[in-house]
Design an enzyme around this catalytic site. Sequence first.
Site, short mmCIF file in Angstrom:
data_model
loop_
_atom_site.label_atom_id
_atom_site.label_comp_id
_atom_site.label_asym_id
_atom_site.label_seq_id
_atom_site.Cartn_x
_atom_site.Cartn_y
_atom_site.Cartn_z
N CYS A 76 14.62 35.10 12.03
CA CYS A 76 14.05 36.07 12.95
C CYS A 76 15.10 36.31 14.04
O CYS A 76 16.24 35.87 13.88
CB CYS A 76 12.69 35.64 13.51
SG CYS A 76 12.67 34.22 14.62
N HIS B 102 19.50 13.65 7.62
CA HIS B 102 18.62 12.79 8.42
C HIS B 102 17.15 13.16 8.34
O HIS B 102 16.29 12.29 8.47
CB HIS B 102 19.04 12.82 9.89
CG HIS B 102 20.35 12.16 10.15
ND1 HIS B 102 20.84 11.96 11.42
CD2 HIS B 102 21.30 11.68 9.32
CE1 HIS B 102 22.01 11.37 11.36
NE2 HIS B 102 22.32 11.19 10.08
#
Length: 145
Positions: A65, A98
């Site tokens: 966006c 992670h």
Amino acid sequence: MRIAIASDHAAVELKSALREYLIELGHEVADLGPETADRVDYPDYGYKLASVVADGTVEYGVALCGSGIGISIAVNREPKCRAALVSEPLSAALAREHNDANVIAMGARLTGIDMAKACLDAFLSTKFGGGRHAGRVDKLSNPSC
């Protein structure tokens, strides 16, 4: 890989460029819209993207966006999605390593096409590290863990 991509009106051009880039790399790409720069609401497209990631139709999602913030919030309403808003390759790689992110989010007004491609490359080429990160990632979808 099967990848879905969605945006709002502010990111239609970036979405188109990244869709073509992903196809050139040999990925199967589902473009969830929109097709034009006519005004739309980013939550509608974020929810659509989250749905196909959550149900396994695709392996990864690309959410775009103007800033990347709104659509990433919409995607993250789905507990099976882990959308990471990134602006450079290191954060894209760390989101995978992670956090086992399965959706990359970027802002078309903040990230140029070359940087967006570099972020995609890092995101798609990095594996989840598991180990000490696995329990934390489990808690993202199951807060009671």
